[in-house]
Scaffold this motif. Structure first.
Motif, mmCIF file in Angstrom:
data_model
loop_
_atom_site.group_PDB
_atom_site.id
_atom_site.type_symbol
_atom_site.label_atom_id
_atom_site.label_comp_id
_atom_site.label_asym_id
_atom_site.label_seq_id
_atom_site.Cartn_x
_atom_site.Cartn_y
_atom_site.Cartn_z
ATOM 1 N N GLY A 113 36.077 36.710 41.248
ATOM 2 C CA GLY A 113 35.007 37.313 42.214
ATOM 3 C C GLY A 113 34.884 38.423 42.778
ATOM 4 O O GLY A 113 34.150 39.328 41.863
ATOM 5 N N VAL A 114 35.685 39.051 42.478
ATOM 6 C CA VAL A 114 36.018 40.036 43.836
ATOM 7 C C VAL A 114 36.639 41.181 42.231
ATOM 8 O O VAL A 114 35.293 42.118 42.464
ATOM 9 N N VAL A 115 36.348 41.217 41.612
ATOM 10 C CA VAL A 115 37.447 42.256 40.298
ATOM 11 C C VAL A 115 36.209 42.154 39.397
ATOM 12 O O VAL A 115 35.720 42.601 39.004
ATOM 13 N N GLN A 121 30.148 46.683 38.995
ATOM 14 C CA GLN A 121 29.768 47.767 39.887
ATOM 15 C C GLN A 121 30.625 49.644 39.396
ATOM 16 O O GLN A 121 29.702 50.583 38.857
ATOM 17 N N TRP A 122 31.284 48.852 39.171
ATOM 18 C CA TRP A 122 32.227 50.638 38.087
ATOM 19 C C TRP A 122 31.865 50.302 36.335
ATOM 20 O O TRP A 122 33.875 49.543 36.636
ATOM 21 N N ALA A 163 45.509 40.982 43.659
ATOM 22 C CA ALA A 163 46.661 42.373 42.773
ATOM 23 C C ALA A 163 46.815 41.583 41.622
ATOM 24 O O ALA A 163 46.937 42.854 40.400
ATOM 25 N N ARG A 164 46.807 40.314 41.307
ATOM 26 C CA ARG A 164 47.557 39.803 40.364
ATOM 27 C C ARG A 164 46.419 39.878 38.867
ATOM 28 O O ARG A 164 46.901 40.237 37.756
ATOM 29 N N LEU A 165 45.714 39.943 39.640
ATOM 30 C CA LEU A 165 43.902 40.275 38.639
ATOM 31 C C LEU A 165 43.985 41.464 38.103
ATOM 32 O O LEU A 165 43.534 41.906 36.473
ATOM 33 N N LEU A 166 43.755 42.514 38.523
ATOM 34 C CA LEU A 166 43.881 44.068 38.330
ATOM 35 C C LEU A 166 45.513 44.238 37.530
ATOM 36 O O LEU A 166 45.053 45.252 37.335
ATOM 37 N N CYS A 197 40.830 50.956 46.694
ATOM 38 C CA CYS A 197 41.407 50.700 47.197
ATOM 39 C C CYS A 197 40.707 48.869 47.845
ATOM 40 O O CYS A 197 39.844 49.122 48.028
ATOM 41 N N VAL A 198 40.984 48.029 47.612
ATOM 42 C CA VAL A 198 40.902 46.831 48.229
ATOM 43 C C VAL A 198 41.347 46.192 49.504
ATOM 44 O O VAL A 198 42.624 45.941 49.959
ATOM 45 N N ASP A 199 40.324 46.110 50.690
ATOM 46 C CA ASP A 199 40.328 45.823 52.039
ATOM 47 C C ASP A 199 40.653 43.885 52.240
ATOM 48 O O ASP A 199 39.356 43.826 52.003
#
Length: 505
Positions: A35-37, A43-44, A74-77, A127-129
């Protein structure tokens, strides 16, 4: 989809789903990371796809399940072609089981570096927090690094922000890491809408991770337009089928606020609206009003006489009223009449000055304080709300308004971009003029008077106090957004017909 959950309520939803066998913790973590990715790429869009030259992302992982979400991100990016550097705050040995599993999955692909005070993480596009999420209960113990040039994405909430209150835990620079985009899961949390939350979150995306468990009791909700059209439109009948609102005015030169409230009550559909004023102010008000009627109300005895007309079923006192002995007597008479009653502005000041008046408040009243008025009415509650937030979950505006409504025995609407409405039962709503509903033009003289009029008109039409407050507050923001920049208070009632037409479609 209107619930605003606390961190504890969200954990309970996840726990029940896992215990029922509907999903595993690892599956939820995988869905959250995806969902984050997905939200980042939406968004971008330029970040989506496999770049010709690998972009660099920095993922900051914390010691809990929020960190586990970060390892998935991290793995998906990396799978999408990014160069990813992962930093861990804390010990991998202390990670919860699901987070530890995803830590190990990432280790098969790349390294994990310890995150310590003063860490230099270099330049990055993203940067992912994923440090602390909703579970943070104390101020950050370090100033977190922000990569040069990076767009910042928070997983659940920006680190340092209390998910329940929208308050920053701790004080000083670095107490919270603001984000350009915040991605939360299943439902928005209260802290996304309250206090500093919207400013810290940037844009907010709520990602569906497949949870269907109910949140349970004590859930606060966002006010939305759902179902409004059916309640606001008129059918047959005559004007008094839609109520008669009475707005009390101040003296000569003090009638503008009451006139704006009266205009709001009329536009929102009250069948008839009357302004009651001292005799000396009749000519002034008559020169400004047409469809709104006028009555002489020199004192409390006159008000009692006016209220023998039982068609008058909603009152508004406060806008431009004054705070002298006459006005205190008017507030007393209005409270003792027992009708639906909106108390705003000067009426709130009088309530704060007289315990005898405050004791007369009943359950068909609505109090509409801004911050200063709330502090005068409920000084101990306001002091608790204004105290530095050093531990979480921090005392929130929701907590404060619920306490105020219970003490007063009526509906309380605490104004602001994060307007909170509660009644003595504990029912609570947030009318959030934030993110894509931002309405900064409401910061103008008289806007609150129109809101009081909207609520009074709705109560005249038969809306219960809590419902009138919710609907009036939502329409108030909708009118401001429909008009846009350059708004003055007089524009709000005139924007209402267009808003109502859109609701019918």
């Amino acid at each position: 989809m209107t619930e605003l959950l606390t961190a504890a309520q969200m954990r309970a939803v996840e726990r029940r789903a896992i215990e029922s066998g509907a999903v595993t913790g690892l599956e939820l973590m995988e869905r959250a990371g995806q969902g984050v990715v997905d939200a980042v790429f939406a968004q971008w869009p330029a970040f989506a796809g496999r770049p010709d030259v690998a972009r660099r992302a920095v993922v900051l992982c914390g010691p809990g399940n929020n960190g586990g979400d970060g390892f998935v991100v991290a793995r998906l990016l990396q799978g999408a072609g990014w160069a990813v550097d992962v930093f861990l705050h804390g010990s991998a040995k202390q990670l919860p089981p699901d987070a530890r599993t995803n830590y190990e999955r990432w280790q098969a692909l790349g390294s994990v570096r310890p995150l310590s005070e003063g860490e230099h993480v270099g330049a990055a596009a993203l940067c992912v927090d994923a440090l602390f999420g909703t579970g943070l209960s104390r101020p950050l113990d370090m100033v977190l690094p922000v990569p040069t040039g990076a767009l910042r994405v928070a997983v659940d909430v920006p680190s340092g922000l209390c998910a329940d209150s929208g308050r920053v835990l701790g004080q000083g620079d670095g107490a919270c890491v603001p984000a350009d985009l915040t991605v939360t899961f299943h439902r928005a949390k209260r802290g996304h809408m309250l206090g500093a939350g919207p400013a810290m979150c940037g844009q907010l995306v709520v990602s569906d991770i497949g949870l269907t468990e109910p949140a349970g009791a004590d859930v606060c909700h966002l006010v939305t337009a759902q179902g409004l059209a059916g309640h606001l439109m008129k059918g047959g009948g005559h004007k008094y089928d839609y109520g008669h609102a009475l707005i009390l005015s101040g003296g000569v030169g003090k009638g503008g606020a009451a006139r704006m409230a009266a205009r709001g009550a009329l536009r929102i559909g009250a069948g008839a609206v009357t302004v009651g004023c001292p005799p000396a102010a009749l000519i002034e008000n008559a020169a400004q009003l047409d469809a709104v009627m006028l009555r002489r109300v020199p004192d409390a005895d006159a008000l009692n006489a006016v209220l023998t007309d039982k068609r008058i079923n909603a009152l508004c006192l406060g806008p431009g009223l004054g705070t002298g002995a006459r006005e205190a007597d008017l507030v007393r008479a209005a409270l003792m009449a027992g009708s639906g009653l909106v108390l705003d502005a000067d009426a709130l000041t009088l309530l704060s000055q007289g315990a005898d008046l405050f004791a007369l408040i009943h359950d068909t009243c609505v109090l509409t304080p801004h911050g200063g008025e709330f502090a005068r009415l409920f000084p101990d509650i306001a002091e608790k709300l204004d105290a530095p937030a050093l531990t979480g979950p921090a005392y929130s505006k929701v907590d404060a308004v619920r306490a105020a409504a219970q003490r007063a025995g009526c509906t309380v609407l605490f104004k602001g971009p994060d307007t909170v409405i509660a009644d003595p039962s504990g029912a609570c709503r947030v009318n959030a003029a934030v993110y894509d509903r931002s309405a900064p033009w409401l910061a103008t003289a008289g806007a609150g008077d129109v809101l009081a009029g909207f609520m009074t008109g709705l109560m005249a039409r038969g809306f219960a106090p809590m419902q009138a407050a919710e609907v009036g507050a939502w329409l108030h923001v909708a009118c401001a957004r429909a008009f846009g920049p350059g708004l003055i208070a007089e524009d709000l009632p005139e924007a209402l017909p267009g808003v109502l037409r859109k609701l019918q479609k």
